[in-house]
Design an enzyme around this catalytic site. Structure first.
Site, PDB file in Angstrom:
ATOM      1  N   GLN A  94       0.896  -1.187   0.000  1.00  0.00           N
ATOM      2  CA  GLN A  94       0.000   0.000   0.000  1.00  0.00           C
ATOM      3  C   GLN A  94       0.922   1.221   0.000  1.00  0.00           C
ATOM      4  OE1 GLN A  94      -3.401  -0.035  -0.219  1.00  0.00           O
ATOM      5  NE2 GLN A  94      -3.548   2.187  -0.199  1.00  0.00           N
ATOM      6  N   HIS A 127       8.419  -4.101  -2.496  1.00  0.00           N
ATOM      7  CA  HIS A 127       7.559  -4.106  -3.683  1.00  0.00           C
ATOM      8  C   HIS A 127       7.926  -2.997  -4.671  1.00  0.00           C
ATOM      9  CE1 HIS A 127       4.239  -5.221  -6.051  1.00  0.00           C
ATOM     10  NE2 HIS A 127       3.655  -4.048  -5.924  1.00  0.00           N
ATOM     11  N   LYS A 189      -0.446  -8.668 -16.180  1.00  0.00           N
ATOM     12  CA  LYS A 189      -1.383  -8.995 -15.092  1.00  0.00           C
ATOM     13  C   LYS A 189      -2.244  -7.786 -14.758  1.00  0.00           C
ATOM     14  CE  LYS A 189      -0.199  -9.313 -10.395  1.00  0.00           C
ATOM     15  NZ  LYS A 189       0.563  -9.892  -9.300  1.00  0.00           N
ATOM     16  N   SER A 220       1.579 -14.553  -2.034  1.00  0.00           N
ATOM     17  CA  SER A 220       0.608 -14.385  -0.957  1.00  0.00           C
ATOM     18  C   SER A 220      -0.473 -15.468  -1.085  1.00  0.00           C
ATOM     19  CB  SER A 220       0.027 -12.971  -1.022  1.00  0.00           C
ATOM     20  OG  SER A 220      -0.900 -12.783   0.002  1.00  0.00           O
ATOM     21  N   THR A 221      -1.514 -15.219  -1.860  1.00  0.00           N
ATOM     22  CA  THR A 221      -2.571 -16.230  -2.018  1.00  0.00           C
ATOM     23  C   THR A 221      -2.185 -17.287  -3.051  1.00  0.00           C
ATOM     24  OG1 THR A 221      -3.638 -15.019  -3.815  1.00  0.00           O
ATOM     25  CG2 THR A 221      -4.339 -14.477  -1.579  1.00  0.00           C
ATOM     26  N   GLY A 222      -1.139 -17.024  -3.799  1.00  0.00           N
ATOM     27  CA  GLY A 222      -0.694 -17.969  -4.832  1.00  0.00           C
ATOM     28  C   GLY A 222      -1.393 -17.774  -6.165  1.00  0.00           C
ATOM     29  N   THR A 224      -1.326 -15.349  -8.385  1.00  0.00           N
ATOM     30  CA  THR A 224      -0.465 -14.859  -9.472  1.00  0.00           C
ATOM     31  C   THR A 224       0.355 -16.001 -10.064  1.00  0.00           C
ATOM     32  OG1 THR A 224      -0.321 -12.693  -8.422  1.00  0.00           O
ATOM     33  CG2 THR A 224       1.420 -13.238 -10.004  1.00  0.00           C
TER      34      THR A 224
HETATM   35  C1  R5P Z   1       2.219  -7.966  -6.601  1.00  0.00           C
HETATM   36  O1  R5P Z   1       2.293  -7.193  -7.546  1.00  0.00           O
HETATM   37  C2  R5P Z   1       3.352  -8.832  -6.165  1.00  0.00           C
HETATM   38  O2  R5P Z   1       4.497  -8.641  -6.918  1.00  0.00           O
HETATM   39  C3  R5P Z   1       2.953 -10.298  -6.192  1.00  0.00           C
HETATM   40  O3  R5P Z   1       2.772 -10.710  -7.527  1.00  0.00           O
HETATM   41  C4  R5P Z   1       1.680 -10.504  -5.451  1.00  0.00           C
HETATM   42  O4  R5P Z   1       1.738  -9.901  -4.202  1.00  0.00           O
HETATM   43  C5  R5P Z   1       1.380 -11.973  -5.290  1.00  0.00           C
HETATM   44  O5  R5P Z   1       0.144 -12.105  -4.646  1.00  0.00           O
HETATM   45  P1  R5P Z   1      -0.722 -13.409  -4.801  1.00  0.00           P
HETATM   46  O6  R5P Z   1       0.157 -14.581  -4.449  1.00  0.00           O
HETATM   47  O7  R5P Z   1      -1.839 -13.214  -3.845  1.00  0.00           O
HETATM   48  O8  R5P Z   1      -1.208 -13.462  -6.216  1.00  0.00           O
END
Ligand code: R5P
Length: 294
Positions: A94, A127, A189, A220-222, A224
């Site tokens: 954020q 990030h 994305k 995080s949640t996987g 991506t």
């Molecule tokens: C976001 O832009 C980050 O670089 C990661 O791609 C993202 O945080 C991954 O999140 P999640 O595993 O939830 O898709």
């Protein structure tokens, strides 16, 4: 210099102290029945430069408070300079107002840390590096991507295709490519700002019959990695691997990624887990050496 391994990064902090050949200051900590944190330094820090190693993965609010309390304790007991080594920096995503009415959480966190006594900060693959320029003390980010790529090279994956899940992460894939000596590329994305739902567009990349390693800063949640892996399989990739610096692996992220066809997930000890196959200790130790002499 002395190292204070925080409760969230005890193992990593001790490794860093060992690498540097300096003392690791023991710390007592506990949580009161009402949930409040308590810390007490069990070694001397008078007139010392100290580095607190404390990641701020979930429970991030507790870990941030612990970091602030340790910094306060160090300054209160005479430390002349306090550096926070925060491998995973919570709230870093954020980093601007995306929707009207939001806070810039990472700036709020930085100001809180300043008040607690932190004089400088080192983090790993934050990030967006540009956010650090707004911190009220010197802050820098170092990259662990080469270490992750080296892990795959040692496994015999030289010439693997390094993939970034979005254009913002392309530099990660480029850094990996410089170690793996193969090709690299990125996908496109889109994240819905209200639902968090991501969509990744199909794209023509020369991955047919190749091993693809997807590099990202955070899992995080996987979602991506799973979407990117499915696209790679559909495009004809032979095997797909996932590498990330910060394996948050929330909920069923690991299952989701493995079910998408990924052979192995490799992370660092930024967040200690069973996928932490690469240690940040040498990288952090070098950064602290440079920091001290700089
Ligand atoms: C976001 O832009 C980050 O670089 C990661 O791609 C993202 O945080 C991954 O999140 P999640 O595993 O939830 O898709």
């Amino acid at each position: 210099m002395k190292i204070i391994p925080g409760p969230a990064s005890k193992q990593l902090g001790e490794k860093v102290a060992e690498f540097l050949g300096v003392e690791a200051v023991p710390l007592f900590f506990k949580t009161y029945p009402d949930g409040e944190s308590y810390v007490r330094l069990e070694g001397k820090v008078q007139n010392e430069e100290v580095a607190i190693v404390q990641t701020t993965s979930p429970p991030q609010d507790t870990r941030l408070i612990q970091l602030a309390l340790i910094a306060d304790a160090a300054k209160r007991h005479g430390a002349k300079k306090v550096t926070a080594v925060v491998p995973y920096l919570a709230y870093a995503r954020q980093d601007r107002v995306f929707l009207q009415g939001e806070a810039i959480s990472i700036e709020t966190v930085a100001h809180m840390l300043k008040v607690a006594g932190i004089d400088s900060l080192i983090t790993v693959n934050v990030h967006q590096a540009k956010v650090l320029a707004k911190f009220p003390f010197p802050a820098k980010t170092i990259s662990a991507i080469s270490l992750l790529a080296e892990y795959f090279k040692q496994k015999g994956f030289e010439k693997a295709f390094a993939l970034a899940p979005d254009d913002g992460a392309l530099w990660l894939a480029e850094e990996a490519k410089s170690v793996l000596s193969g090709e690299c590329g990125y996908l496109e994305k889109h994240r819905d700002l209200y639902t968090g739902q991501i969509t990744i567009k199909k794209k023509k990349l020369e991955v047919r019959g190749k091993t693809v390693i997807i590099f990202d800063d955070v899992i995080s949640t996987g979602g991506t990695i799973a979407s990117a892996a499915k696209i790679m399989k559909e495009t004809g990739a032979d095997k797909v691997y996932a590498a990330c610096v910060h394996p948050l692996l929330i909920g069923d992220a690991e299952k989701r990624i493995l079910e998408s066809g990924v052979e192995e997930i490799v992370g660092t000890d930024s967040i200690q887990s069973h996928v932490s196959k690469v240690s940040l200790a040498p990288l952090i130790s070098n950064a602290l050496k440079e920091h001290k002499s700089g």
